[in-house]
Design a protein around this motif. Sequence first.
Motif, PDB file in Angstrom:
ATOM      1  N   LYS A 148       0.859  -1.405   0.399  1.00 40.87           N
ATOM      2  CA  LYS A 148      -0.456  -0.083   0.263  1.00 40.87           C
ATOM      3  C   LYS A 148       0.896   1.153   0.021  1.00 40.87           C
ATOM      4  O   LYS A 148       0.345   1.880  -0.593  1.00 40.87           O
ATOM      5  N   GLN A 149       1.549   1.395   0.713  1.00 47.78           N
ATOM      6  CA  GLN A 149       3.254   2.337   0.417  1.00 47.78           C
ATOM      7  C   GLN A 149       3.820   2.987  -0.299  1.00 47.78           C
ATOM      8  O   GLN A 149       3.756   2.533  -1.254  1.00 47.78           O
ATOM      9  N   GLY A 150       3.401   4.414  -0.494  1.00 48.54           N
ATOM     10  CA  GLY A 150       3.275   4.666  -1.867  1.00 48.54           C
ATOM     11  C   GLY A 150       2.098   4.731  -2.821  1.00 48.54           C
ATOM     12  O   GLY A 150       2.106   6.102  -3.664  1.00 48.54           O
ATOM     13  N   HIS A 151       0.852   4.692  -2.509  1.00 49.62           N
ATOM     14  CA  HIS A 151      -0.472   4.996  -3.504  1.00 49.62           C
ATOM     15  C   HIS A 151      -1.361   6.117  -2.421  1.00 49.62           C
ATOM     16  O   HIS A 151      -0.770   6.352  -1.725  1.00 49.62           O
ATOM     17  N   THR A 152      -2.353   6.077  -3.183  1.00 50.67           N
ATOM     18  CA  THR A 152      -2.859   7.103  -2.577  1.00 50.67           C
ATOM     19  C   THR A 152      -4.267   6.748  -2.330  1.00 50.67           C
ATOM     20  O   THR A 152      -5.374   6.008  -3.015  1.00 50.67           O
ATOM     21  N   ILE A 153      -5.444   7.445  -0.926  1.00 54.38           N
ATOM     22  CA  ILE A 153      -6.352   6.584  -0.605  1.00 54.38           C
ATOM     23  C   ILE A 153      -7.207   8.581  -0.998  1.00 54.38           C
ATOM     24  O   ILE A 153      -6.289   9.361  -0.227  1.00 54.38           O
ATOM     25  N   LYS A 154      -8.817   8.563  -1.846  1.00 53.95           N
ATOM     26  CA  LYS A 154      -8.153   9.582  -2.392  1.00 53.95           C
ATOM     27  C   LYS A 154      -7.824  10.933  -1.954  1.00 53.95           C
ATOM     28  O   LYS A 154      -7.821  12.459  -2.063  1.00 53.95           O
ATOM     29  N   GLY A 155      -6.788  10.905  -2.997  1.00 49.05           N
ATOM     30  CA  GLY A 155      -5.476  12.051  -3.295  1.00 49.05           C
ATOM     31  C   GLY A 155      -4.522  11.896  -2.127  1.00 49.05           C
ATOM     32  O   GLY A 155      -3.810  12.385  -1.846  1.00 49.05           O
ATOM     33  N   ILE A 156      -4.768  11.117  -0.627  1.00 46.53           N
ATOM     34  CA  ILE A 156      -3.845  11.095   0.145  1.00 46.53           C
ATOM     35  C   ILE A 156      -2.952   9.844   0.381  1.00 46.53           C
ATOM     36  O   ILE A 156      -3.200   8.991   0.165  1.00 46.53           O
ATOM     37  N   GLN A 157      -1.673   9.966   0.538  1.00 52.00           N
ATOM     38  CA  GLN A 157      -0.601   9.810  -0.019  1.00 52.00           C
ATOM     39  C   GLN A 157      -0.303   9.161   1.526  1.00 52.00           C
ATOM     40  O   GLN A 157      -0.818   9.029   2.713  1.00 52.00           O
ATOM     41  N   ILE A 158       0.207   7.839   1.365  1.00 49.39           N
ATOM     42  CA  ILE A 158       0.407   6.154   2.282  1.00 49.39           C
ATOM     43  C   ILE A 158       1.690   6.391   2.789  1.00 49.39           C
ATOM     44  O   ILE A 158       2.348   5.783   1.684  1.00 49.39           O
ATOM     45  N   TYR A 159       2.310   6.329   3.996  1.00 52.09           N
ATOM     46  CA  TYR A 159       3.572   6.237   4.100  1.00 52.09           C
ATOM     47  C   TYR A 159       3.560   4.449   5.048  1.00 52.09           C
ATOM     48  O   TYR A 159       3.288   4.476   5.787  1.00 52.09           O
ATOM     49  N   ASP A 160       5.050   4.829   5.673  1.00 47.71           N
ATOM     50  CA  ASP A 160       5.358   3.567   6.278  1.00 47.71           C
ATOM     51  C   ASP A 160       5.478   4.726   7.695  1.00 47.71           C
ATOM     52  O   ASP A 160       5.611   5.863   7.470  1.00 47.71           O
TER      53      ASP A 160
END
Length: 203
Positions: A148-160
């Motif tokens: 999931k890291q590096g992708h987005t949900i609703k335009g919000i970045q996913i980080y570790d």
Amino acid sequence: MNFFDPTSRYKEMALLEHIEKYEQTTQKEMSNKIEASLSMVNTYLDKLESNNLIVREYKSTKVVHYHITPEGIKRKNYLQITYIKELMNLYIKGQDSVSHFLQTIKDKGFKKILLYGAGEVAEIILDIINSQNINIEVIGLIDDNTSKQGHTIKGIQIYDNSYINELNHDGLVITSYAFEEEIISKLKKLNYKKNKIIKYFDI
């Protein structure tokens, strides 16, 4: 269904929908569709036929075709509308609960937040913030799943989680029910301030 035990009305609706689409269906297929025994399927079919909602056409001693009647279509449509209405009422209650949660943390001074757990809860929170114009900004999503890291949900970045202390925020909402304790343990190792941790499922 993952959450609700199907009621008799739901099974009636599901059978009518199935028969409308698949007239040459078998009782075994209907049994799988409504998650009921063959004897229970027979009971439902007898009731549907006695109420003139379906008719059975016997092609042979072993082959039966099922046809939904005009009354059956009316009944199916009524059940579908009733079902949708109940789901919408439940959804509205769920929305109200999430809105109340967001207002509560906003009143406590949390206006820039991180969401730890990039799953369904996080997505619902983002939807409600956007649709109801709630004055809370989600700075980022944290998730331990590398896919999931590096992708987005609703335009919000996913980080570790190594990025947590680099992101400017007021608090962190744990949105994972299954991994809540594991997340808290990881936050302790990162020396994250306890008073900035908000457990979604505790409020």
